[in-house]
Design an enzyme around this catalytic site. Structure first.
Site, PDB file in Angstrom:
ATOM      1  N   GLU A 178     -12.272   1.603  -8.414  1.00 23.53           N
ATOM      2  CA  GLU A 178     -13.123   1.538  -8.700  1.00 23.53           C
ATOM      3  C   GLU A 178     -14.346  -0.165  -8.902  1.00 23.53           C
ATOM      4  O   GLU A 178     -14.896  -0.064  -8.380  1.00 23.53           O
ATOM      5  CB  GLU A 178     -13.680   2.005 -10.335  1.00 23.53           C
ATOM      6  CG  GLU A 178     -14.004   3.558  -9.941  1.00 23.53           C
ATOM      7  CD  GLU A 178     -14.407   4.320  -8.926  1.00 23.53           C
ATOM      8  OE1 GLU A 178     -16.158   3.470  -9.695  1.00 23.53           O
ATOM      9  OE2 GLU A 178     -14.001   4.874  -8.377  1.00 23.53           O
TER      10      GLU A 178
ATOM     11  N   HIS B 284      -6.999   7.413   2.299  1.00 23.10           N
ATOM     12  CA  HIS B 284      -6.186   6.556   2.589  1.00 23.10           C
ATOM     13  C   HIS B 284      -6.055   4.998   2.334  1.00 23.10           C
ATOM     14  O   HIS B 284      -4.850   4.927   1.698  1.00 23.10           O
ATOM     15  CB  HIS B 284      -6.146   6.455   4.261  1.00 23.10           C
ATOM     16  CG  HIS B 284      -5.029   5.419   4.748  1.00 23.10           C
ATOM     17  ND1 HIS B 284      -3.631   5.510   5.274  1.00 23.10           N
ATOM     18  CD2 HIS B 284      -5.566   3.802   5.014  1.00 23.10           C
ATOM     19  CE1 HIS B 284      -3.513   4.382   5.628  1.00 23.10           C
ATOM     20  NE2 HIS B 284      -4.171   4.098   5.569  1.00 23.10           N
ATOM     21  N   SER B 285      -7.438   5.010   1.788  1.00 21.10           N
ATOM     22  CA  SER B 285      -7.526   3.798   1.404  1.00 21.10           C
ATOM     23  C   SER B 285      -9.059   3.732   0.622  1.00 21.10           C
ATOM     24  O   SER B 285      -9.426   4.505   0.917  1.00 21.10           O
ATOM     25  CB  SER B 285      -7.655   2.360   2.489  1.00 21.10           C
ATOM     26  OG  SER B 285      -8.439   2.438   3.374  1.00 21.10           O
TER      27      SER B 285
ATOM     28  N   SER C 187       0.108  -5.665   7.509  1.00 14.90           N
ATOM     29  CA  SER C 187      -0.448  -4.661   7.592  1.00 14.90           C
ATOM     30  C   SER C 187      -0.113  -4.455   8.555  1.00 14.90           C
ATOM     31  O   SER C 187      -0.228  -2.780   8.355  1.00 14.90           O
ATOM     32  CB  SER C 187      -1.920  -5.584   7.642  1.00 14.90           C
ATOM     33  OG  SER C 187      -2.529  -5.542   6.145  1.00 14.90           O
TER      34      SER C 187
END
Length: 404
Positions: free
Chosen positions: A80, A295-296, A166
Site C-alpha cells: 500500500e 507479480h509486483s 533485477s
C-alpha cells in the site's frame, strides 16, 4: 544364442553416453514417468505418515510460524505504501511463505544464499530486522545499498545473502560458481539458489545446472513453481513435467515437494543439503505453490486470471493456515496467541515503517563511491560539474532531503 544375447546387452562405447546399451529396435523416447509431489501434512495440518514428521524443536517451529505472520503483515503495508507513492516498487510473497521458512530453517547460516526477489522470508528468518527491510525499501541513509537498488532487492553480508539483481536468472550460474568455491575451500557449506519457474526458461538455468553437475559443486537449486511467470501460465511456458524433471538430463538429483507444506519443504531441504555438502552433489528442488498476489506493483493479475481462481486457492490451501493447524494439534498455538502476536507484529512493522520514512536519503556524493578504489579522472570531472550546477542553480538541485 550367446552372440545374439550380447547384441542386446552390449554397452555403447561412445564417450557421450557411456551408460547406454545397443538396441535394434527403432524407438523414440516420449513416455516419461511423472515425478510425485512429496508431502508430510495434509491441508488440515495432519501428519500423514508419522515417520516423516521431522524432529524440529518447538522454539524453531514457533520461529517459523511467527516469521510467516511477520512477512504476511509487512507485505500489505509496503504494498500500500507503493500505491500511495511513498516507495517506488514492491513485491509480496502471499501464498509462498512455507517455501521461505521450510528451506530457511533447514539451512546453515554458513550456506550462501542467492535469491531472486521473492525470498524475503528467508532473509527474515536469518535475522534481517524490520528496520533493515524498511531502510532498503525507502532507500534511506541507513540502506546498505545506499539507495542504488530498487526496493526488495535486499542484500546482507552478515547474513550470507547475496544482493538481489533485477535481471532474471543471473544468480543461478553465480550460485554454481560460489558452490564450486566453497568446495575448493573445503568448507562444510553449500550455495543455495532460489528462482521461479519463469527463470527456469532462461539459458542461465541450463548452463548453471550443467556446470554444477560436471564440477560436482555443492549447490541446492530451489525453484518456486507458483504457476505463473509474471503473466504467462505454466501451461503456456513448458510442455514437460514441471522443472524437477529437468534434473535427470543434467545428472542432478531432483525432488518435487508440496511448497505449501513447510514440513515437506524442510525435510527435502535437509536431505538436499546433506547430499550437497557431504557428497558434493548439486540438487534441484521444485516447490509447488501458488502465487496469491500480483507479480509486483507493476502488475495487475486480473488481466490474465480470474479473482475466483485466486480466492479458490486461498480457501483450498493457505500455507500459513496449514502450519498453524499443525501447531495447534501439537498444543503450541491457540487463538489467544494468534491475536496477540498479530497485534504486536503489526505495531512493530508500523514503527519500523514510520522510522525509516523519516530518515534522509544517502548523500549525493555517494553517486561516485564504491566502484573504484581511487576516483578516475572522468568521474572527478563529472563530480565537479555536478557541484558547479548545484551551486549555480540551487533552486533546481534541492538536496535538503539528502544527507550532507
Amino acid at each position: 544364442m550367446l552372440k545374439i544375447a550380447k547384441r542386446f546387452t552390449q554397452k555403447v562405447a561412445f564417450p557421450g553416453a557411456t551408460g547406454s546399451k545397443y538396441t535394434e529396435k527403432l524407438v523414440f523416447a516420449n513416455d516419461y514417468p511423472i515425478l510425485p509431489t512429496y508431502r508430510v501434512l495434509d491441508t488440515s495440518g495432519n501428519v500423514l505418515l508419522k515417520d516423516q514428521e521431522p524432529k524440529i524443536a518447538d522454539d524453531v517451529l514457533l520461529k517459523m510460524y511467527k516469521n510467516m505472520i511477520t512477512l504476511s503483515t509487512m507485505d500489505p503495508i509496503l504494498y500500500e505504501a507503493q500505491r500511495q507513492g511513498r516507495i517506488s516498487f514492491y513485491m509480496t510473497s502471499y501464498g509462498e511463505e512455507a517455501t521461505h521458512m521450510g528451506t530457511a530453517a533447514a539451512l546453515s547460516n554458513e550456506d550462501v544464499i542467492f535469491g531472486q526477489y521473492r525470498e524475503t522470508g528467508v532473509l527474515m528468518y536469518r535475522g534481517f530486522t524490520l528496520d533493515e527491510f524498511m531502510n532498503q525499501c525507502y532507500s534511506n541513509s541507513l540502506d546498505y545499498g545506499k539507495g542504488r537498488q530498487m526496493p526488495v532487492h535486499y542484500g546482507s553480508v552478515k547474513h550470507n545473502f547475496q544482493t538481489i539483481s533485477s535481471p532474471l536468472g543471473t544468480q543461478i550460474p553465480q550460485a554454481t560458481g560460489a558452490g564450486y568455491a566453497l568446495k575448493m575451500e573445503g568448507k562444510k557449506a553449500c550455495a543455495v539458489c532460489y528462482f521461479g519457474d519463469g527463470a527456469a526458461s532462461e539459458g542461465d538455468f541450463h548452463s548453471a545446472l550443467n556446470m554444477a553437475a560436471t564440477t560436482q559443486s555443492p549447490v541446492i537449486f530451489i525453484c518456486r513453481n507458483n504457476g505463473y511467470a509474471i503473466s504467462t501460465p505454466a501451461s503456456e511456458q513448458y510442455r514437460g513435467d514441471g522443472i524437477a524433471s529437468r534434473g535427470h538430463g543434467y545428472g542432478v538429483d531432483a525432488i518435487r515437494v508440496d511448497g505449501n507444506d513447510a514440513l515437506a519443504v524442510y525435510n527435502a531441504t535437509v536431505e538436499a543439503r546433506r547430499r550437497a555438502v557431504e557428497e558434493h552433489k548439486p540438487v534441484l528442488l521444485e516447490a509447488m505453490t501458488y502465487r496469491i498476489g500480483h507479480h509486483s506493483t507493476s502488475d495487475d493479475s486480473a488481466a490474465y486470471r480470474s479473482k475466483e481462481e485466486v480466492q479458490e486457492w486461498q480457501k483450498r490451501d493457505s500455507p500459513i493456515n496449514r502450519f498453524r493447524l499443525y501447531l495447534e494439534k501439537k498444543g503450541l498455538w491457540d487463538d489467544a496467541k494468534e491475536k496477540q502476536t498479530r497485534q504486536e507484529t503489526r505495531k512493530q512493522v508500523l514503527e519500523a515503517f514510520t522510522k525509516a520514512e523519516k530518515l534522509k536519503k544517502p548523500s549525493v556524493g555517494e553517486l561516485f563511491t564504491d566502484v573504484y578504489d581511487e576516483l578516475p579522472p572522468h568521474l572527478k570531472k563529472q563530480q565537479q560539474e555536478l557541484e558547479r550546477l548545484r551551486k549555480e542553480y540551487p533552486q533546481h538541485y534541492d538536496a535538503s532531503a539528502y544527507q550532507q
